[in-house]
Design a protein around this motif. Structure first.
Motif, PDB file in Angstrom:
ATOM      1  N   CYS A   1     -48.693 -30.535  68.011  1.00  0.00           N
ATOM      2  CA  CYS A   1     -47.203 -30.749  67.255  1.00  0.00           C
ATOM      3  C   CYS A   1     -46.062 -30.633  68.483  1.00  0.00           C
ATOM      4  N   ALA A   2     -46.807 -30.200  69.971  1.00  0.00           N
ATOM      5  CA  ALA A   2     -45.253 -30.080  71.117  1.00  0.00           C
ATOM      6  C   ALA A   2     -45.079 -31.954  71.543  1.00  0.00           C
ATOM      7  N   ALA A   3     -46.777 -32.847  70.937  1.00  0.00           N
ATOM      8  CA  ALA A   3     -46.271 -34.084  71.314  1.00  0.00           C
ATOM      9  C   ALA A   3     -45.910 -34.558  69.937  1.00  0.00           C
ATOM     10  N   GLY A   4     -45.777 -34.834  68.773  1.00  0.00           N
ATOM     11  CA  GLY A   4     -45.387 -35.209  67.744  1.00  0.00           C
ATOM     12  C   GLY A   4     -46.071 -35.915  66.876  1.00  0.00           C
ATOM     13  N   LEU A   5     -47.481 -35.834  67.626  1.00  0.00           N
ATOM     14  CA  LEU A   5     -48.618 -36.296  66.730  1.00  0.00           C
ATOM     15  C   LEU A   5     -48.523 -35.179  64.822  1.00  0.00           C
ATOM     16  N   ASP A   6     -48.408 -34.085  65.291  1.00  0.00           N
ATOM     17  CA  ASP A   6     -48.511 -33.512  63.817  1.00  0.00           C
ATOM     18  C   ASP A   6     -47.354 -32.472  63.844  1.00  0.00           C
ATOM     19  N   ARG A   7     -47.046 -32.068  63.056  1.00  0.00           N
ATOM     20  CA  ARG A   7     -46.013 -32.032  62.307  1.00  0.00           C
ATOM     21  C   ARG A   7     -45.883 -29.536  62.358  1.00  0.00           C
ATOM     22  N   PRO A   8     -45.348 -29.391  62.590  1.00  0.00           N
ATOM     23  CA  PRO A   8     -45.205 -27.804  62.210  1.00  0.00           C
ATOM     24  C   PRO A   8     -45.118 -27.244  60.719  1.00  0.00           C
ATOM     25  N   THR A   9     -45.863 -26.500  60.298  1.00  0.00           N
ATOM     26  CA  THR A   9     -45.187 -26.314  58.679  1.00  0.00           C
ATOM     27  C   THR A   9     -43.841 -25.725  58.275  1.00  0.00           C
ATOM     28  N   THR A  10     -43.970 -24.418  59.936  1.00  0.00           N
ATOM     29  CA  THR A  10     -42.515 -23.672  60.286  1.00  0.00           C
ATOM     30  C   THR A  10     -42.441 -23.914  61.949  1.00  0.00           C
ATOM     31  N   GLY A  11     -40.861 -23.820  62.173  1.00  0.00           N
ATOM     32  CA  GLY A  11     -40.645 -23.411  63.366  1.00  0.00           C
ATOM     33  C   GLY A  11     -39.714 -25.309  63.494  1.00  0.00           C
ATOM     34  N   ARG A  12     -39.444 -25.054  65.360  1.00  0.00           N
ATOM     35  CA  ARG A  12     -38.884 -26.348  65.939  1.00  0.00           C
ATOM     36  C   ARG A  12     -39.954 -26.862  66.742  1.00  0.00           C
ATOM     37  N   VAL A  13     -39.598 -28.442  67.089  1.00  0.00           N
ATOM     38  CA  VAL A  13     -40.356 -28.567  68.519  1.00  0.00           C
ATOM     39  C   VAL A  13     -39.182 -29.490  69.023  1.00  0.00           C
ATOM     40  N   ARG A  14     -39.135 -29.823  70.389  1.00  0.00           N
ATOM     41  CA  ARG A  14     -37.663 -30.241  71.103  1.00  0.00           C
ATOM     42  C   ARG A  14     -38.372 -30.887  71.961  1.00  0.00           C
TER      43      ARG A  14
END
Length: 251
Positions: A59-72
């Motif tokens: 999720c942190a690397a943008g290889l998977d997407r979170p169901t909820t929440g934000r990643v910058r």
């Protein structure tokens, strides 16, 4: 092995991130995780099997997407960014070092090292790439193919490939898991060097307390949740914390 680094700008930020995989029985791999990783810092991510370590990294690397929440990532909220823009962001800011190396067998060492910049549509910085190849101890092997190299040398190629693109963050998923003790120590020293000399952020998933002791801090997960962290960790501290987390999960 304990380092003194100055934390600066956060390169990666997870804010309230959860990830649920649907199915007959939904699996909640991450549960409301908030954590950040700064430039010039080395973070190890640990936890019992199934705790969500690899999911956090993906999720942190943008290889998977979170169901909820934000990643910058490098200042961009990537949780809702669509491909191919997300691919461009990863290529501009992220390097990867995996247990399985992920090299292209038909390419030479030199071609593998230059590949990320070329995929990003940018002119490779050959002077910098040569410096990186030298730093990881591969001078003279630039024209070898992966099959002609040992496992440790292949991991060095993977690290050189990551560094040659000048990433803001390097993600490692068990990068020493397939290596012998001595070679693994050399790769960890190179990751340490990428933080101390090149200013990258390194985020490494590992199960090995000795590997984690090279980091500035260890972030622990259990059952998809943050379960504390250690600053300037040593092997005994990490082992004790992991033993406690594993025992708590067995009960």
């Amino acid at each position: 092995m304990v380092k003194e680094t100055t934390r600066s700008t956060d390169v990666v930020e997870l804010d309230g991130v959860s990830r649920t995989y649907p199915g007959g029985t939904a699996v909640r791999a991450l549960r409301d995780v908030t954590v950040s990783f700064g430039a010039g810092t080395f973070t190890a991510v640990m936890g019992p099997s199934g705790s969500g370590k690899s999911t956090l990294l993906h999720c942190a690397a943008g290889l998977d997407r979170p169901t909820t929440g934000r990643v910058r990532l490098a200042g961009t909220d990537i949780a809702s960014v669509r491909e191919p823009k997300l691919t461009r962001i990863r290529r501009a800011h992220v390097g990867f070092v995996f247990q399985s190396f992920n090299l292209i067998d038909s390419l030479t060492v030199w071609q593998n090292v230059l590949l990320p910049r070329r995929l990003a549509g940018k002119r490779p910085d050959r002077r910098w790439a040569r410096e990186v190849v030298h730093r990881v101890g591969l001078t003279g092997r630039e024209h070898h193919r992966p099959v002609q190299l040992s496992g440790g040398q292949q991991q060095r190629v993977a690290l050189a490939r990551a560094l040659a693109a000048r990433p803001d963050v390097i993600f490692g998923d068990e990068p020493t898991g397939a290596l012998d003790l001595g070679t693994g120590r050399e790769v960890l020293a190179l990751l340490r060097q990428s933080v101390d000399e090149f200013g990258a952020a390194v985020v490494m998933v590992t199960h090995d307390p000795a590997a984690a002791a090279w980091a500035d801090r260890v972030v622990f997960l259990a059952d998809g949740r943050l379960a504390g962290e250690l600053a300037a960790p040593d092997v005994d501290q990490v082992t004790a914390r992991m033993t406690a987390l594993t025992a708590a999960g067995v009960r």
